[in-house]
Scaffold this motif. Structure first.
Motif, PDB file in Angstrom:
ATOM      1  N   UNK A 256       0.850  -1.194   0.000  1.00  0.00           N
ATOM      2  CA  UNK A 256       0.000   0.000   0.000  1.00  0.00           C
ATOM      3  C   UNK A 256       0.884   1.241   0.000  1.00  0.00           C
ATOM      4  N   UNK A 257       0.825   1.990  -1.084  1.00  0.00           N
ATOM      5  CA  UNK A 257       1.705   3.141  -1.287  1.00  0.00           C
ATOM      6  C   UNK A 257       0.863   4.415  -1.360  1.00  0.00           C
ATOM      7  N   UNK A 258       1.416   5.510  -0.860  1.00  0.00           N
ATOM      8  CA  UNK A 258       0.777   6.819  -0.976  1.00  0.00           C
ATOM      9  C   UNK A 258       1.804   7.817  -1.486  1.00  0.00           C
ATOM     10  N   UNK A 259       1.332   8.853  -2.168  1.00  0.00           N
ATOM     11  CA  UNK A 259       2.240   9.843  -2.749  1.00  0.00           C
ATOM     12  C   UNK A 259       1.565  11.200  -2.811  1.00  0.00           C
TER      13      UNK A 259
ATOM     14  N   UNK B 207      -0.801  -4.222  -5.574  1.00  0.00           N
ATOM     15  CA  UNK B 207      -0.258  -2.878  -5.354  1.00  0.00           C
ATOM     16  C   UNK B 207      -1.379  -1.854  -5.417  1.00  0.00           C
ATOM     17  N   UNK B 208      -1.448  -0.980  -4.403  1.00  0.00           N
ATOM     18  CA  UNK B 208      -2.432   0.103  -4.406  1.00  0.00           C
ATOM     19  C   UNK B 208      -1.714   1.434  -4.202  1.00  0.00           C
ATOM     20  N   UNK B 209      -2.282   2.489  -4.763  1.00  0.00           N
ATOM     21  CA  UNK B 209      -1.671   3.820  -4.692  1.00  0.00           C
ATOM     22  C   UNK B 209      -2.732   4.843  -4.322  1.00  0.00           C
ATOM     23  N   UNK B 210      -2.492   5.556  -3.232  1.00  0.00           N
ATOM     24  CA  UNK B 210      -3.367   6.653  -2.807  1.00  0.00           C
ATOM     25  C   UNK B 210      -2.618   7.966  -2.953  1.00  0.00           C
TER      26      UNK B 210
END
Length: 300
Positions: free
Chosen positions: A95-98, A123-126
């Motif tokens: 779980x990735x955030x940017x 893979x997830x991106x917030x």
């Protein structure tokens, strides 16, 4: 036997061009960096770094040692990647955030490389601003986050986390193309004291930093419009309603009708960092993504 940690410090000093920049990159004190280099010189019996009016530069012995050290680090990284595969980065989730401007520039390349290397990882991106993402990372909602912070400012997005600096992102001036100052190659902030300003929302870290910079230059910016979308900021500048400070990551596509100029003597920068929770609980997939992000940042 040479100490790998000290070799890493030497490589950072040579790559960054100064002891202070290496200290920031490694999250060390400048004194610790100097001591590490001194001990390495004692171990090798050779002068590795020379300081003169031009700054810091490696001797021939230093260049040779760094070249071999970089090969060693590459082999270690490859070994870690292979070990991670053996230990199971063949499934699970990451779980990735940017923050937005890194999410549209660094992250797409990193996501593509990560999926190619680990197709079975979910893979997830917030997306969000550092002040929103960092607390959620600490709370365990994310495994990894891209954040930014400003050197020399007490506000630290990565406080209490394990940060790794990926790159320095300079902030440049955006002017309408027909602005009287548009012909200058570099501007001082004081040149813009009488301008109307467009910036991100008042509570955002970038807006607060712009105000700090302007106050240090002797004036308070007259903010007429606010938007947290840098495309909108560029559009407003192009329409002639103000000037703005825009990070390079947010100006990879320059709006027609504006020009981007550096600030003299040096454009301010924000440090882009990859952060994980501090401690032993970092998932192997996050370590692999950090390595990939480092490669993408260096190529960028």
């Amino acid at each position: 036997m040479l100490n790998l940690g000290r070799l890493r410090v030497l490589s950072e000093v040579v790559t960054r061009g100064s002891f202070s920049a290496a200290a920031e990159s490694l999250s060390y004190t400048q004194s610790a960096v100097s001591q590490a280099v001194a001990r390495l010189e004692a171990e090798t019996g050779a002068v590795l770094i020379v300081r003169d009016r031009r700054g810091v530069r490696p001797t021939a012995a230093g260049v040779t040692l760094v070249e071999h050290a970089d090969k060693i680090f590459a082999q270690v990284d490859a070994a870690e990647a292979e070990l991670a595969a053996v230990l199971g980065i063949r499934g699970g989730r990451l779980r990735v955030a940017s923050f937005p401007s890194a999410g549209s520039t660094l992250m797409p390349l990193a996501v593509a490389r990560f999926r190619g290397a680990h197709p079975d990882v979910e893979l997830s991106l917030a997306e969000g601003e550092p002040e929103e993402i960092a607390p959620r990372l600490r709370a365990g909602e994310f495994d990894l986050a891209l954040l930014f912070e400003f050197p020399g400012v007490r506000e630290r997005a990565g406080a209490g986390l394990q940060p790794l600096t990926l790159l320095e992102d300079p902030m440049h001036v955006a002017l309408p193309a027909d602005h009287p100052l548009a012909g200058k190659r570099a501007l001082a902030l004081a040149d813009l004291r009488d301008e109307q300003w467009v910036q991100t929302s008042e509570s955002s870290p970038c807006a607060r930093h712009v105000v700090r910079l302007c106050l240090a230059a002797g004036f308070e910016p007259k903010v007429t419009f606010e938007s947290d979308d840098y495309e909108t900021v560029q559009g407003l500048v192009a329409a002639g309603v103000g000037v703005a400070l825009i990070p390079r990551l947010a100006s990879t596509r320059v709006h027609e009708g504006i020009v981007i100029r550096a600030l003299a003597p040096r454009s301010p920068v924000r440090k882009v960092i990859a952060a994980t929770v501090d401690g032993p609980g970092v998932v192997p997939a996050a370590k692999s993504m950090i390595r990939i992000l480092g490669e993408v940042a260096r190529s960028y």
